[in-house]
Each structure stands twice: as C-alpha cells, then as structure tokens.
Design a protein around this motif. Structure first.
Motif, PDB file in Angstrom:
ATOM      1  N   LEU A 163      -6.581   2.911 -16.448  1.00 16.39           N
ATOM      2  CA  LEU A 163      -5.586   2.362 -15.743  1.00 16.39           C
ATOM      3  C   LEU A 163      -3.965   2.736 -16.048  1.00 16.39           C
ATOM      4  N   LEU A 164      -3.516   3.635 -15.285  1.00 16.67           N
ATOM      5  CA  LEU A 164      -2.100   4.167 -15.418  1.00 16.67           C
ATOM      6  C   LEU A 164      -1.382   3.314 -14.617  1.00 16.67           C
ATOM      7  N   VAL A 165      -0.315   2.620 -15.250  1.00 21.81           N
ATOM      8  CA  VAL A 165       0.645   1.969 -14.719  1.00 21.81           C
ATOM      9  C   VAL A 165       2.085   2.482 -14.843  1.00 21.81           C
ATOM     10  N   PRO A 166       2.532   3.341 -14.044  1.00 19.53           N
ATOM     11  CA  PRO A 166       3.637   4.208 -14.233  1.00 19.53           C
ATOM     12  C   PRO A 166       4.961   3.059 -14.392  1.00 19.53           C
ATOM     13  N   ARG A 167       5.069   1.945 -13.707  1.00 14.52           N
ATOM     14  CA  ARG A 167       6.183   1.127 -14.056  1.00 14.52           C
ATOM     15  C   ARG A 167       5.697  -0.397 -13.672  1.00 14.52           C
ATOM     16  N   ALA A 168       6.217  -1.437 -14.629  1.00  9.50           N
ATOM     17  CA  ALA A 168       5.592  -2.783 -14.405  1.00  9.50           C
ATOM     18  C   ALA A 168       7.018  -3.636 -14.696  1.00  9.50           C
ATOM     19  N   ALA A 169       7.323  -4.574 -13.761  1.00  6.42           N
ATOM     20  CA  ALA A 169       8.217  -5.378 -14.029  1.00  6.42           C
ATOM     21  C   ALA A 169       8.111  -6.667 -13.727  1.00  6.42           C
ATOM     22  N   MET A 170       8.763  -7.713 -14.754  1.00  3.31           N
ATOM     23  CA  MET A 170       8.282  -8.929 -14.883  1.00  3.31           C
ATOM     24  C   MET A 170       9.565  -9.924 -15.004  1.00  3.31           C
ATOM     25  N   SER A 171       9.147 -11.002 -14.603  1.00  9.15           N
ATOM     26  CA  SER A 171      10.503 -11.992 -14.846  1.00  9.15           C
ATOM     27  C   SER A 171       9.872 -13.402 -15.318  1.00  9.15           C
ATOM     28  N   VAL A 201       0.322   1.496  -9.636  1.00  8.81           N
ATOM     29  CA  VAL A 201      -1.020   1.795  -9.937  1.00  8.81           C
ATOM     30  C   VAL A 201      -1.079   3.210  -9.514  1.00  8.81           C
ATOM     31  N   SER A 202      -1.579   4.160 -10.659  1.00  2.12           N
ATOM     32  CA  SER A 202      -1.853   5.632 -10.278  1.00  2.12           C
ATOM     33  C   SER A 202      -3.480   5.634  -9.629  1.00  2.12           C
ATOM     34  N   LEU A 203      -3.465   5.839  -8.775  1.00  2.00           N
ATOM     35  CA  LEU A 203      -4.860   5.766  -8.075  1.00  2.00           C
ATOM     36  C   LEU A 203      -5.815   6.990  -8.658  1.00  2.00           C
ATOM     37  N   ARG A 204      -5.099   8.469  -8.684  1.00  4.39           N
ATOM     38  CA  ARG A 204      -5.780   9.491  -9.420  1.00  4.39           C
ATOM     39  C   ARG A 204      -6.455   8.965 -10.821  1.00  4.39           C
ATOM     40  N   ASP A 205      -5.633   8.413 -11.547  1.00  2.21           N
ATOM     41  CA  ASP A 205      -6.350   8.154 -12.994  1.00  2.21           C
ATOM     42  C   ASP A 205      -7.437   7.168 -12.924  1.00  2.21           C
ATOM     43  N   LEU A 206      -7.690   6.310 -11.984  1.00  4.27           N
ATOM     44  CA  LEU A 206      -8.903   5.624 -11.923  1.00  4.27           C
ATOM     45  C   LEU A 206      -9.967   6.149 -11.915  1.00  4.27           C
ATOM     46  N   TRP A 207     -10.245   7.319 -11.520  1.00  4.39           N
ATOM     47  CA  TRP A 207     -11.299   8.275 -11.621  1.00  4.39           C
ATOM     48  C   TRP A 207     -11.860   8.687 -12.904  1.00  4.39           C
ATOM     49  N   LYS A 208     -10.706   8.603 -13.763  1.00  7.35           N
ATOM     50  CA  LYS A 208     -11.011   8.955 -15.242  1.00  7.35           C
ATOM     51  C   LYS A 208     -11.023   7.744 -16.155  1.00  7.35           C
ATOM     52  N   LYS A 209     -11.436   6.678 -15.476  1.00  4.75           N
ATOM     53  CA  LYS A 209     -11.860   5.315 -16.042  1.00  4.75           C
ATOM     54  C   LYS A 209     -10.496   4.889 -16.884  1.00  4.75           C
ATOM     55  N   ASN A 258      -7.792   0.665 -22.592  1.00  4.96           N
ATOM     56  CA  ASN A 258      -7.831   1.766 -21.521  1.00  4.96           C
ATOM     57  C   ASN A 258      -6.670   1.628 -20.555  1.00  4.96           C
ATOM     58  N   ILE A 259      -5.671   0.756 -20.735  1.00  2.00           N
ATOM     59  CA  ILE A 259      -4.390   0.599 -20.019  1.00  2.00           C
ATOM     60  C   ILE A 259      -3.266   1.277 -20.554  1.00  2.00           C
ATOM     61  N   LEU A 260      -2.735   2.184 -19.542  1.00  2.00           N
ATOM     62  CA  LEU A 260      -1.625   3.033 -19.969  1.00  2.00           C
ATOM     63  C   LEU A 260      -0.309   2.586 -19.476  1.00  2.00           C
ATOM     64  N   ILE A 261       0.647   2.235 -19.774  1.00  2.00           N
ATOM     65  CA  ILE A 261       1.921   1.764 -19.067  1.00  2.00           C
ATOM     66  C   ILE A 261       3.337   2.685 -19.477  1.00  2.00           C
ATOM     67  N   GLY A 262       3.609   3.108 -18.537  1.00  2.00           N
ATOM     68  CA  GLY A 262       4.905   4.098 -18.435  1.00  2.00           C
ATOM     69  C   GLY A 262       6.021   3.318 -19.007  1.00  2.00           C
ATOM     70  N   LEU A 317       0.856  -1.000   0.057  1.00  2.00           N
ATOM     71  CA  LEU A 317       0.008  -0.007   0.033  1.00  2.00           C
ATOM     72  C   LEU A 317       0.900   1.456  -0.037  1.00  2.00           C
ATOM     73  N   GLY A 318       0.229   2.419  -0.633  1.00  2.00           N
ATOM     74  CA  GLY A 318       0.983   3.708  -0.665  1.00  2.00           C
ATOM     75  C   GLY A 318       0.394   4.530  -1.372  1.00  2.00           C
ATOM     76  N   LEU A 319       0.855   5.570  -1.823  1.00  2.00           N
ATOM     77  CA  LEU A 319      -0.040   6.805  -2.381  1.00  2.00           C
ATOM     78  C   LEU A 319      -0.061   6.268  -4.121  1.00  2.00           C
ATOM     79  N   THR A 320       0.956   5.208  -4.474  1.00  2.00           N
ATOM     80  CA  THR A 320       0.881   4.603  -5.663  1.00  2.00           C
ATOM     81  C   THR A 320       1.095   2.902  -5.400  1.00  2.00           C
TER      82      THR A 320
END
Length: 199
Positions: free
Chosen positions: A87-95, A77-85, A124-128, A42-45
């Motif tokens: 899903l903004l993902v500032p960063r994703a990491a995977m292995s 996940v950017s919580l602010r952008d959820l209100w705009k319908k 409607n999914i945006l990835i940084g 949990l956190g602001l992002t």
C-alpha cells in the motif's frame, strides 16, 4: 454501460462502506477501529477522506489512550502498487492527530497493522510524505526504556490551507532534522512545520 457506471459512482454514498471497513480492520487487527465519515475522490490516484478516526491500542499496551485518534485524515493511494501487495500512500494529510507509538520488549510494534502474531515483521504500508496540523506523537520503547513526546503543527500562513489536503504538493525540507536535548526544544522540521520535543 459506461455512462451508467459513471452516474452510479457520482451518486454513490461512500459512507455505506463505513461499517464494513470498520469491521474488516477491527477483525484483521483485533483492535477496535472507528470512523465517523468516509468519502473517496476517484481518479488515477484516488484520495480517501476519513473523519473521526479512532484506532485502539494493542492489548499488550498499558496505555489507556487509543494508538491513533485523528479529526480528519486525507490520503492518496497508488493503485499500481496494490498489485505488488504493497500500500503506497504518496501523500497523507491530517489534522487534530494524536498518536501513541510503542515498541514492546520483544520487539512487537503497536503501529504495525497486521494480525498480532505477525506484528514483528516489517509493515507493508509505504508513505511518501505527511502533513500534520495540530498533532502529537508519543513514542515509548519499553526495551530501552525510552520515551519522547513530539508536538507538531503548522506555523506558516501560506501553507496552512494545504496541510490538510492530500492532493497538495508536499512541503520541501530546508533545514536540518530535529535533535533531542535535555530541555524541551523547538526544531523546524520542514517548510510550514515545527516540532516540540520533550523527554
């Protein structure tokens, strides 16, 4: 009240939501979605951590492999952008991430996570930014026809420990993008990443 809520969130087992999440995504997309583990920081992002991710391909696909199979996926996940319908993902990491992306002759795309009759519309999914360790991407355009496979993994030791961390700063690109050639080639995409392109 605030203290009780804080204690509840600290002790909460996010895996309790794993089955409802699987059902929701599976029903919404009409494709099987499975994860073996779910956790949230949990956190602001907030950062969501999934393990053992498997997302089936579209029913119109002739592929036998799932559209996505990921050993570990971590994304903020950017919580602010959820209100705009959105899903903004500032960063994703995977292995251990393996994808099969397909575009049908009628422009349907198997990576658009909407109900099948809406899959021609923009997502409607945006990835940084994205970091990948031991990944492959196979892209097939059935309308062209065209097919390409890209193998991506880290090769610089100093960024190896950051590639699976969604909270880490993204690598800064410092070289031209990869281009296709007749023979398999290796191109540097960004600091710490390289791709092997074959078609």
């Amino acid at each position: 009240m605030f203290l009780a809520l804080a204690v509840f969130l600290i002790l909460f087992n996010w895996n309790w939501l794993r089955a409802p999440v699987e059902r929701y995504v599976s029903e919404k997309t009409q494709r099987e979605f499975r994860i073996s583990s779910l956790d949230v920081k949990l956190g602001l992002t907030p950062t969501i951590i999934l393990e053992g991710v498997k997302f089936a391909n579209a029913d119109w696909s002739a592929e036998t492999k799932p559209m996505a199979q990921i050993g570990k996926l971590s994304f903020s996940v950017s919580l602010r952008d959820l209100w705009k319908k959105k899903l903004l993902v500032p960063r994703a990491a995977m292995s251990d991430a393996h994808f099969v992306f397909e575009k049908a002759k009628d422009d349907r795309k198997n990576w658009v996570l909407k109900e099948p009759d809406e899959s021609r519309e923009p997502g409607n999914i945006l990835i940084g930014s994205v970091s990948v360790d031991n990944g492959t991407l196979r892209y097939v355009d059935h309308g062209e026809p065209f097919e390409v496979t890209i193998n991506v993994s880290t090769f610089e030791p100093e960024v190896k420990d950051k590639v699976t961390d969604a909270a880490a700063q993204p690598a800064i690109a410092n070289s031209p993008p990869a281009t296709l050639s007749q023979a398999p080639t290796t191109k540097r995409l960004s600091r710490g990443l390289h791709a092997r392109v074959m078609y």
